[in-house]
Design a protein around this motif. Structure first.
Motif, PDB file in Angstrom:
ATOM      1  N   ARG A 132      -2.334 -14.663   4.362  1.00  0.00           N
ATOM      2  CA  ARG A 132      -2.216 -15.613   3.249  1.00  0.00           C
ATOM      3  C   ARG A 132      -3.385 -15.473   2.276  1.00  0.00           C
ATOM      4  N   ALA A 133      -4.591 -15.281   2.826  1.00  0.00           N
ATOM      5  CA  ALA A 133      -5.766 -15.149   1.960  1.00  0.00           C
ATOM      6  C   ALA A 133      -5.685 -13.888   1.113  1.00  0.00           C
ATOM      7  N   CYS A 134      -5.201 -12.795   1.700  1.00  0.00           N
ATOM      8  CA  CYS A 134      -5.078 -11.543   0.939  1.00  0.00           C
ATOM      9  C   CYS A 134      -3.984 -11.661  -0.115  1.00  0.00           C
ATOM     10  N   GLY A 135      -2.868 -12.313   0.230  1.00  0.00           N
ATOM     11  CA  GLY A 135      -1.824 -12.539  -0.766  1.00  0.00           C
ATOM     12  C   GLY A 135      -2.330 -13.391  -1.912  1.00  0.00           C
ATOM     13  N   ALA A 136      -3.090 -14.433  -1.581  1.00  0.00           N
ATOM     14  CA  ALA A 136      -3.656 -15.294  -2.625  1.00  0.00           C
ATOM     15  C   ALA A 136      -4.657 -14.529  -3.483  1.00  0.00           C
ATOM     16  N   ASP A 137      -5.400 -13.614  -2.875  1.00  0.00           N
ATOM     17  CA  ASP A 137      -6.361 -12.805  -3.636  1.00  0.00           C
ATOM     18  C   ASP A 137      -5.642 -11.949  -4.674  1.00  0.00           C
ATOM     19  N   LEU A 138      -4.549 -11.305  -4.280  1.00  0.00           N
ATOM     20  CA  LEU A 138      -3.795 -10.467  -5.217  1.00  0.00           C
ATOM     21  C   LEU A 138      -3.191 -11.300  -6.337  1.00  0.00           C
ATOM     22  N   SER A 223      -3.657   1.554 -13.920  1.00  0.00           N
ATOM     23  CA  SER A 223      -2.811   2.739 -13.934  1.00  0.00           C
ATOM     24  C   SER A 223      -1.494   2.405 -13.260  1.00  0.00           C
ATOM     25  N   ALA A 224      -0.438   3.115 -13.637  1.00  0.00           N
ATOM     26  CA  ALA A 224       0.868   2.908 -13.000  1.00  0.00           C
ATOM     27  C   ALA A 224       0.799   3.194 -11.511  1.00  0.00           C
ATOM     28  N   TYR A 225      -0.046   4.129 -11.093  1.00  0.00           N
ATOM     29  CA  TYR A 225      -0.180   4.423  -9.661  1.00  0.00           C
ATOM     30  C   TYR A 225      -0.608   3.170  -8.900  1.00  0.00           C
ATOM     31  N   TYR A 226      -1.561   2.442  -9.472  1.00  0.00           N
ATOM     32  CA  TYR A 226      -2.047   1.237  -8.813  1.00  0.00           C
ATOM     33  C   TYR A 226      -1.002   0.123  -8.870  1.00  0.00           C
ATOM     34  N   ASP A 227      -0.334  -0.015 -10.010  1.00  0.00           N
ATOM     35  CA  ASP A 227       0.686  -1.055 -10.117  1.00  0.00           C
ATOM     36  C   ASP A 227       1.823  -0.816  -9.124  1.00  0.00           C
ATOM     37  N   ALA A 228       2.175   0.440  -8.903  1.00  0.00           N
ATOM     38  CA  ALA A 228       3.208   0.751  -7.919  1.00  0.00           C
ATOM     39  C   ALA A 228       2.767   0.332  -6.525  1.00  0.00           C
ATOM     40  N   PHE A 229       1.510   0.599  -6.205  1.00  0.00           N
ATOM     41  CA  PHE A 229       0.983   0.222  -4.894  1.00  0.00           C
ATOM     42  C   PHE A 229       0.935  -1.300  -4.729  1.00  0.00           C
ATOM     43  N   PHE A 230       0.463  -2.001  -5.741  1.00  0.00           N
ATOM     44  CA  PHE A 230       0.403  -3.456  -5.645  1.00  0.00           C
ATOM     45  C   PHE A 230       1.801  -4.070  -5.594  1.00  0.00           C
ATOM     46  N   ARG A 533     -15.509 -14.358  -3.972  1.00  0.00           N
ATOM     47  CA  ARG A 533     -14.356 -14.059  -4.828  1.00  0.00           C
ATOM     48  C   ARG A 533     -13.217 -13.355  -4.101  1.00  0.00           C
ATOM     49  N   HIS A 534     -13.532 -12.611  -3.038  1.00  0.00           N
ATOM     50  CA  HIS A 534     -12.506 -11.815  -2.375  1.00  0.00           C
ATOM     51  C   HIS A 534     -12.702 -11.852  -0.864  1.00  0.00           C
ATOM     52  N   PRO A 535     -11.621 -11.682  -0.094  1.00  0.00           N
ATOM     53  CA  PRO A 535     -11.779 -11.666   1.365  1.00  0.00           C
ATOM     54  C   PRO A 535     -12.554 -10.452   1.877  1.00  0.00           C
ATOM     55  N   TYR A 536     -12.405  -9.314   1.176  1.00  0.00           N
ATOM     56  CA  TYR A 536     -13.014  -8.071   1.657  1.00  0.00           C
ATOM     57  C   TYR A 536     -13.699  -7.325   0.520  1.00  0.00           C
ATOM     58  N   LEU A 551     -14.998   7.772  -6.534  1.00  0.00           N
ATOM     59  CA  LEU A 551     -14.197   6.939  -5.643  1.00  0.00           C
ATOM     60  C   LEU A 551     -13.363   5.962  -6.455  1.00  0.00           C
ATOM     61  N   VAL A 552     -12.163   5.682  -5.950  1.00  0.00           N
ATOM     62  CA  VAL A 552     -11.285   4.685  -6.556  1.00  0.00           C
ATOM     63  C   VAL A 552     -10.883   3.688  -5.487  1.00  0.00           C
ATOM     64  N   GLY A 553     -11.007   2.423  -5.800  1.00  0.00           N
ATOM     65  CA  GLY A 553     -10.629   1.355  -4.879  1.00  0.00           C
ATOM     66  C   GLY A 553     -10.933   0.023  -5.521  1.00  0.00           C
ATOM     67  N   GLY A 554     -11.186  -0.964  -4.712  1.00  0.00           N
ATOM     68  CA  GLY A 554     -11.515  -2.282  -5.230  1.00  0.00           C
ATOM     69  C   GLY A 554     -11.260  -3.330  -4.170  1.00  0.00           C
ATOM     70  N   PRO A 555     -11.835  -4.513  -4.318  1.00  0.00           N
ATOM     71  CA  PRO A 555     -11.596  -5.559  -3.316  1.00  0.00           C
ATOM     72  C   PRO A 555     -10.131  -5.942  -3.215  1.00  0.00           C
ATOM     73  N   GLU A 556      -9.413  -5.925  -4.354  1.00  0.00           N
ATOM     74  CA  GLU A 556      -7.984  -6.235  -4.306  1.00  0.00           C
ATOM     75  C   GLU A 556      -7.209  -5.141  -3.570  1.00  0.00           C
ATOM     76  N   VAL A 557      -7.655  -3.898  -3.708  1.00  0.00           N
ATOM     77  CA  VAL A 557      -7.014  -2.802  -2.974  1.00  0.00           C
ATOM     78  C   VAL A 557      -7.170  -3.024  -1.469  1.00  0.00           C
ATOM     79  N   THR A 558      -8.374  -3.401  -1.041  1.00  0.00           N
ATOM     80  CA  THR A 558      -8.586  -3.679   0.380  1.00  0.00           C
ATOM     81  C   THR A 558      -7.684  -4.820   0.839  1.00  0.00           C
ATOM     82  N   SER A 559      -7.596  -5.874   0.039  1.00  0.00           N
ATOM     83  CA  SER A 559      -6.709  -6.987   0.402  1.00  0.00           C
ATOM     84  C   SER A 559      -5.272  -6.515   0.572  1.00  0.00           C
ATOM     85  N   ALA A 560      -4.826  -5.638  -0.316  1.00  0.00           N
ATOM     86  CA  ALA A 560      -3.445  -5.152  -0.254  1.00  0.00           C
ATOM     87  C   ALA A 560      -3.209  -4.333   1.004  1.00  0.00           C
ATOM     88  N   PHE A 561      -4.128  -3.436   1.338  1.00  0.00           N
ATOM     89  CA  PHE A 561      -3.957  -2.643   2.553  1.00  0.00           C
ATOM     90  C   PHE A 561      -4.025  -3.517   3.798  1.00  0.00           C
TER      91      PHE A 561
END
Length: 573
Positions: A132-138, A223-230, A533-536, A551-561
Motif C-alpha cells: 500500500r505504501a509503495c502504491g501510494a508513493d507512485l 521517457s516512454a520506457y519508464y511510463d510503460a514500466f510504471f 518522501r519515499h519508502p525506499y 545509472l538510471v533509477g529513482g525512489p519511485e522505481v524502487t517502489s514499483a519493483f
C-alpha cells in the motif's frame, strides 16, 4: 554511507601526496580553450563535464606517476590534439594512449558475502502495508508531478567491464561526434579517479548488487520506457485489490495518460529494412515532454547528448504495457515482428548491425539490436545488442501472438524461434550471469525479466507454446535462471532492489517457498530507508556503460519493483 564516511574520504582525497601530472595539468594547455578548426565540442565538453570547480578540487592531487615520463605524456597530449583539431580523426590512434591507461586500473563488480542464518517470512499484514505504501508513493508522485519521474546519475569511475579494448570499440563504433568526445574524456578522467583516494568519494561501497544512486540524484526526466514500466506497476497494484476506491480511480487515469504518452506523444515514424513505414516509440520525446530542467537542457547539449533516436526496447515495452492496459490504438496492429526482423542478427547473412560489440563474449546470432535508425538516418550510438531487450521483444510478441498472426506466418515464427535460440545459448553457456554479457542491465534484472517473459509464454495455449518452442528451451532456461536466483541472489546479502528482482523471478518461475522469505524480510526491514518522501531509496535499474557509467533509477522505481515483487510473493504464499 554516512556523512562521516564522505567527510573522511574527501579529506584523504584533498590531502593525498601527489605523484605525477594531474588530469588538469595534462589537459588544460590543450582543451581549456578551443583549438583552431577541428571540433569545438571537445573543449566545451572538457570545460563543462570535467573542468568544473568541484571536480577540479577533488582531483587536484590525483596524479599518474607514469606521466612523469615526457615521452608518454607527450603521446597522450598529441592524441588529444588530434581529437581537437581533426574533424575526422583516426579514433584508434586517438584512443590508444587512453586505452593503455584504462588497462592500468582495477575495478570489480559487487560480490556480496553469503547470507548467514535463517529468517522467517514476515506476516501478511506487513507485506500488505508495504504494498500500500509503495502504491501510494507512485500515485502521490504522479499527483505532484503530472507524471512519475525517473532519474539519471553519473558515476565517473566507469564500469568494470569497460577496459581499454572496449574503449577503442566504442570510439570506433559510435556515430555521433559528441558521444565519441564524451567517451574519450570520461575514460581519461576515470583513470585519475580510480587510481586516487577520490575513488572512495565517487564510488563508495554499498550493500548488495544494484548500486544505490547517492543523493542528490541529479537528472530528473521522463521517457516512454519508464511510463510503460510504471503502467505495469500500477496494473499490478490494482490486481492486488489493496488500492482504495479513490486510488483505483487515480491509478486508472494515470495508466490511460501514460499509455497515451507512450503511443502518441512518443510516437515516431521510421523506415524498416523491408522499405515499409512503421511507427515506433522514441527513447526521448521532443521538448518539453522529457521534463528536463531548463538548466540541464543546456548542459545536455554541451555534453553531446543532443540527439536521441528510437530504440527496440522502448517500443516493445510501450506496446506491451498498452496491450496489458487494454488499449486499442491502431499502432498496436502493426506486426512489429516484421520491423524487428530487419534488426535481427543472422550470422553471415545481414549487414553487421552491432558496431559497439563490448559484450562480444556472447553469440549474437538471433538477437535483435538496440537502436533504430531515425527517418533521417541518424544512428548516434552506433548499435549494440542486449539480452534483456530481447526478452522484451519475446514478451510483447507473446502478448500479441494472435493480433500479429505470428503462428500463421512462417517468417514471423522463424524470427521468434531465432530469439529463443539466442536466449537458450546465452543461458546454457552461463553467460547470462556474467555482467559483461549485458549492455544496459544487471544479470539479476535479466532473471526478473525472464520471469516476466516466461509468464507471458505460459499464458499461451499449449499448442502455441509447442509451435514456438518445440525443443523445450523455455523449461531449460527456467531451471538455470531459477537456480541462479535461489543460490546466488537470495543466497547472498541483498538490498531492497535486489530482493524485489528476486521475488519477481521466484514468483513467475515457481521458486521454492523457502527462497521467498529472505527477500521479503529484506524488503520489509528496509522499509523507510527513503526518508520522509519515499519508502525506499533510489537504486540502479538500468545503465549506460558508455560514455561512462550512467545509472538510471529513482525512489519511485524502487517502489514499483518492490510492489510488483511483493504482489507475486503474496500470491504465492
Amino acid at each position: 554511507m554516512s556523512l562521516q564516511y564522505f567527510a573522511g574520504a574527501a579529506c584523504r582525497a584533498l590531502t593525498a601526496r601527489k605523484d605525477g601530472p594531474s588530469l588538469y595539468e595534462v589537459c588544460d594547455p590543450i582543451l581549456r580553450q578551443p583549438g583552431s578548426g577541428g571540433d569545438p565540442h571537445l573543449s566545451k565538453f572538457y570545460r563543462t563535464a570535467l573542468g568544473n570547480p568541484a571536480l577540479r578540487t577533488l582531483l587536484r592531487r590525483a596524479g599518474l606517476p607514469e606521466l612523469n615520463d615526457p615521452a608518454r605524456l607527450n603521446a597522450l597530449r598529441q592524441a588529444l590534439v588530434l581529437a581537437r583539431d581533426n574533424p575526422t580523426p583516426d579514433w584508434e590512434s586517438v584512443g590508444g594512449p587512453i586505452a593503455e591507461l584504462v588497462d592500468g586500473i582495477t575495478l570489480q563488480h559487487p560480490a556480496p558475502p553469503r547470507r548467514t542464518g535463517a529468517v522467517a517470512m514476515p506476516p501478511a499484514a506487513e507485506i500488505d502495508r508495504v504494498i500500500r505504501a509503495c502504491g501510494a508513493d507512485l500515485l502521490g508522485s504522479y499527483g505532484r508531478n503530472g507524471f512519475i519521474p525517473t532519474y539519471a546519475a553519473f558515476n565517473l569511475i566507469g564500469d568494470p567491464d569497460i577496459r581499454g579494448r572496449e574503449v577503442l570499440m566504442a570510439l570506433q563504433g559510435l556515430d555521433a561526434r559528441g558521444y565519441k568526445n564524451s567517451t574519450l574524456m570520461f575514460n581519461l578522467a576515470r583513470v585519475f579517479i580510480a587510481r586516487s583516494p577520490a575513488a572512495a568519494v565517487i564510488n563508495p561501497p554499498w550493500r548488495g548488487i544494484a548500486e544505490p544512486m547517492w543523493e542528490p540524484v541529479q537528472i530528473r526526466h521522463r521517457s516512454a520506457y519508464y511510463d510503460a514500466f510504471f503502467t505495469e506497476a500500477l496494473l499490478s497494484y490494482l490486481e492486488t485489490g489493496l488500492a482504495s476506491s479513490e486510488q483505483t480511480g487515480t491509478a486508472r487515469a494515470a495508466i490511460a495518460a501514460m499509455v497515451d504518452f507512450c503511443l502518441e506523444t512518443s510516437r515516431e515514424e521510421v523506415r524498416g529494412a523491408d522499405g515499409k513505414s512503421y511507427h515506433v516509440v522514441t527513447a526521448l520525446a521532443p521538448p518539453p515532454h522529457p521534463r528536463f530542467s531548463r538548466f540541464f537542457t543546456q548542459i545536455k547539449q554541451d555534453l553531446g547528448f543532443g540527439v536521441y533516436v528510437p530504440d527496440c526496447d522502448t517500443t516493445a515495452c510501450s506496446f506491451s504495457a498498452a496491450t496489458q492496459a487494454g488499449s486499442n490504438d491502431p499502432i498496436l496492429d502493426q506486426p512489429l515482428v516484421d520491423f524487428y526482423a530487419g534488426y535481427q542478427v543472422r550470422a553471415g547473412g545481414n549487414e553487421p548491425r552491432v558496431t559497439v560489440p563490448i559484450n562480444d563474449n556472447i553469440d549474437y546470432e538471433g538477437g535483435v539490436a538496440t537502436w533504430i535508425d531515425s527517418m533521417a538516418g541518424e544512428r548516434p550510438y552506433g548499435n549494440d545488442l542486449d539480452p534483456t531487450l530481447n526478452l522484451d521483444v519475446l514478451e510483447v510478441s507473446f502478448r500479441n501472438l494472435t493480433r500479429w498472426q505470428i503462428l500463421e506466418t512462417e517468417a514471423r515464427l522463424a524470427f521468434i524461434r531465432r530469439i529463443v535460440g539466442f536466449q537458450q545459448r546465452l543461458v546454457l553457456s552461463g553467460a547470462f550471469a556474467d555482467p559483461r554479457a549485458h549492455i544496459y542491465y544487471l544479470p539479476e534484472l535479466y532473471c526478473a525479466y525472464f520471469g516476466r517473459c516466461y509468464h507471458a509464454f505460459m499464458a499461451l495455449p499449449p499448442a502455441a507454446r509447442q509451435a514456438i518452442d518445440p525443443g523445450g528451451a523455455f523449461e531449460l532456461i527456467r531451471l538455470r535462471v531459477l537456480a541462479y536466483v535461489e543460490d546466488e541472489l537470495v543466497g547472498r546479502e541483498m538490498n531492497p532492489f535486489d530482493a524485489a528482482l528476486a521475488l519477481i523471478a521466484l514468483g513467475h518461475l515457481g521458486g521454492n517457498e523457502a527462497s521467498f522469505a529472505p527477500a521479503v524480510h529484506c524488503i520489509v526491514t528496509a522499509f523507510g530507508e527513503g526518508g520522509r518522501r519515499h519508502p525506499y531509496r533510489a537504486y540502479e535499474w538500468n545503465k549506460m556503460k558508455t560514455p561512462t557509467r550512467i545509472l538510471v533509477g529513482g525512489p519511485e522505481v524502487t517502489s514499483a519493483f518492490v510492489l510488483m515483487g511483493l504482489a507475486l510473493a503474496r500470491r504465492c504464499r
